[in-house]
Design an enzyme around this catalytic site. Structure first.
Site: not given
Ligand SMILES: [Zn+2]
Length: 667
Positions: A35-38, A114, A407, A410, A425
């Site tokens: 907040a202080e930074y903002d 690295k 599917c 279903c 599907c």
């Molecule tokens: Zn399905």
């Protein structure tokens, strides 16, 4: 305020902000609150708005912005940017050391981890960051200055010191911290974009974006490893020069060590072999450099790499295991994705038993058959990947995998849209899609329904009790308790969880609806603009696209969602059930009816029964549809029904609408 005063205050603010920026992003030791930074930042923006001619490119306010680029301009590197020789073998390192000593005598080495990132070159003139470029072909690279300015650990202005005068060229890696990598991949999954295979790919993809505002959203970071010797620089030691960079505010790769001989170098390599998994960034090896700058110059380079440096790479941790099965998962948007089910195996710190396989052509490319022995690795030490099969170990029992045309759940025919990699599907009633939608809705970041786990969701859908998200709110105690493995206790716990889910913040309910491309961030953006669902549903494409963070594709998707009558029906039912669809703060209303249970009977005059029920819930009370001994009040409107009689027999308190309204007002 006159200009003189403004100049002084602006300078002061910039210096403070640079200092705190460095504490936060480079040292990870902030000394003030966000907040202080903002507040410092806000004051600077205010002054710069008042005196726009005082804005300079190195001002901390100038990290993000500028126009959308059409493409990157090519720039020539001051000095060739070479790539290093890579090796996986300690013998090669001994050979490297022997050649160095033969040419220039015994040497100390500087060793650093690295980082698995993207190499860039930064240019500072009199302490101001003026240009940043990719390696490209080594001679020329892309000018990505605008994108690099958004990387908060790259100082726009160096601290005063020996390096803040003249030209300074620093090479290093831009990388994506592991945590950010996970966050972005989650978000991409949510928005149905392809996920990044490893942090390096994610970084490279981000740096190629032409809109620096988009780059700023990915929290990239930078660490230096190779400064060019600045003119007039006195010390002959690379180690000292790297230390000086640190003093100037440039982050360098931590855990740097100066080793007197190769034995010490090998020690360093062994020290980090396993430790590296704990680093917040992906480490894939160790870089070894001759410390002496004059010796470096004398050793020179081959056609493509310097003779004074070499990269030792750790073997990526791999394991072999059996591919037990390839299963299909149907996502909430209907995409059907193959998933490898593996015999559990331990790699880079965790047990791996599943891995995504993307699509059918990837399965072909890796030559995978069900039952195969396969090689598994973690990309960027994070994401498990099946690299390839080991056909030599086949015994003939392995089965080829074929993507189904229908599917798996279903049975409706799958479709594939142009430019979409996934098969989908598109049956809106598909139980698989419904299950995923329900578990998304009930999940912690959304409606957060206590007691509603995956297993229960499967039961509810399979038993036909839930055919839409809204059905959750019609579940009765009798229905639930009749389910297998549901006791009285877990039923009550679940009912309480369902009740509680009605009072989640609007943005979470919105996220829970699962509108395509609207993730948690998108939902927050929408809620900051529209105070309730009615306002949002009325918004047209232009209004939606204007919102920061909502692109045209998402805007269209939101519009499509609300133009679909099925979705409107869903929202209406949820609304009626008392689910919160507005930003009105629930906390602001006193919980005056907390713990009290109400039953309504007969018609009300001043408000609908739904509305009356919502008012009770907002104040912490409960609404029930039937009268019992536990009922505290029966509110009797016009022409009350049998509930009225039952209340009289049970001796439950009966009140009129007027009395109810007074209760609401807290009188
Ligand atoms: Zn399905």
């Amino acid at each position: 305020m006159d200009k003189k005063e403004a100049i002084r205050e602006i300078e002061e603010l910039r210096e403070k902000i640079n200092y705190h920026n460095h504490r936060y992003y480079v040292l990870a030791q902030p000394v003030i609150s966000d907040a202080e930074y903002d507040a410092l930042m806000r004051r600077l923006i205010e002054l710069e708005e008042q005196f726009p001619d005082l804005i300079t490119p190195d001002s901390p306010t100038q990290r993000v912005g500028g126009a959308l680029l059409k493409g990157f301009v090519q720039v020539r590197h001051e000095e060739r940017m070479m790539s290093l020789d890579n090796t996986y073998s300690e013998d090669d390192l001994r050979e490297f050391d022997r050649r160095v000593r033969q040419a220039v005598g015994d040497q100390a080495y500087v060793v650093q981890q690295k980082i698995d990132g993207v190499a860039v070159s930064l240019r500072y003139e009199d302490g101001i960051f003026t240009r940043g470029a990719t390696r490209g072909d080594g001679q020329t690279g892309d000018d990505i200055t605008a994108n690099l300015r958004t990387v908060k650990s790259i100082p726009l202005r160096l601290f005063e010191g020996p390096l803040s005068k003249g030209v300074l060229i620093v090479r290093g890696e831009v990388y994506m911290p592991k945590e950010e990598f996970a966050r972005i991949n989650n978000e991409r999954e949510e928005e149905e974009l392809e996920v990044f295979a490893n942090p390096r790919n994610a970084t490279a993809g981000s740096l190629k974006l032409l809109d620096s505002r988009e780059v700023a959203k990915r929290k990239l970071a930078f660490m230096a490893h190779s400064p060019l010797r600045p003119e007039g620089w006195q010390s002959d030691s690379l180690y000292d020069l790297l230390e000086a960079l640190k003093q100037a505010g440039i982050p360098i790769i931590p855990n740097m060590r100066r080793c007197d001989d190769l034995r010490k170098v090998l020690e360093y390599i062994h020290d980090w072999e396993n430790e590296r998994f704990g680093a917040p960034y992906a480490v894939d090896g160790v870089v070894i450099k001759v410390d002496s700058l004059p010796a470096q110059a004398e050793l020179g380079h081959t056609a493509k790499s310097p003779r004074w440096s070499v990269a030792y790479k750790y073997q990526p941790e791999q394991a072999t295991t059996r591919l037990l099965d390839i299963q299909l998962s149907v996502s909430r948007t209907g995409s059907v994705n193959p998933v490898a089910i593996l015999d559990p195996v331990f790699i880079s710190g965790t047990t791996v038993s599943r891995a995504g396989l993307f699509n059918e052509s990837e399965i072909r490319r890796r030559n995978l058959r069900i039952g195969d022995w396969v090689l598994v690795e973690k990309g960027g030490e994070i994401i498990p990947q099946v690299i390839k099969s080991i056909p030599e170990r086949r015994d003939g029992s392995e089965r080829e995998f074929h993507m189904p045309t229908h599917c798996p759940v279903c049975g409706s025919k799958l479709v594939k849209y142009p430019r979409d990699v996934a098969y989908r599907c598109i049956n809106a009633d598909c139980p698989a899609i419904l299950k995923s939608s329900l578990s998304h809705y009930a999940s912690r970041g959304a409606a957060d329904i206590d007691g509603m786990g995956e297993k229960l969701i499967i039961q509810l859908v399979d038993e036909g009790l839930v055919k839409s998200i809204a059905d959750i709110y019609d579940l009765t105690r009798e229905e639930l308790i009749a389910l297998e493995r549901m006791g009285a206790k877990s039923t009550d716990y679940l009912l309480k969880g369902i009740e509680g889910s009605k009072h989640r913040p609007f943005e979470r309910i919105l996220f829970g609806l699962g509108i395509r491309f609207v993730g948690a961030t998108g939902a927050r953006a929408l809620v900051s603009r529209f105070k309730d669902i009615d306002e949002l549903m009325d918004a047209d494409l232009d209004e939606l696209s204007e919102i920061e963070g909502i692109g045209p594709v998402t805007a269209q998707s939101i519009r499509d969602f609300f133009d679909n009558p099925r979705n409107l029906e869903l929202i209406e039912r949820l609304h009626k059930a008392g689910v919160n669809f507005s930003t009105e703060k629930i906390d602001e209303i006193n919980q005056t009816l907390s713990g009290l249970s109400f039953v309504f009977t007969g018609g009300l005059e001043k408000m609908s029964r739904e509305k009356a029920g919502q008012e009770v819930l907002k104040r912490g009370g409960k609404v029930s549809s039937s009268v019992s001994k536990k009922t505290d009040y029966v509110v009797a409107g016009a022409d009350p029904g049998s509930k009225f009689e039952k209340a009289s027999t049970l001796g439950v308190k009966i009140i009129s609408e007027q009395e109810f309204l007074r209760l609401l007002e807290g009188k």
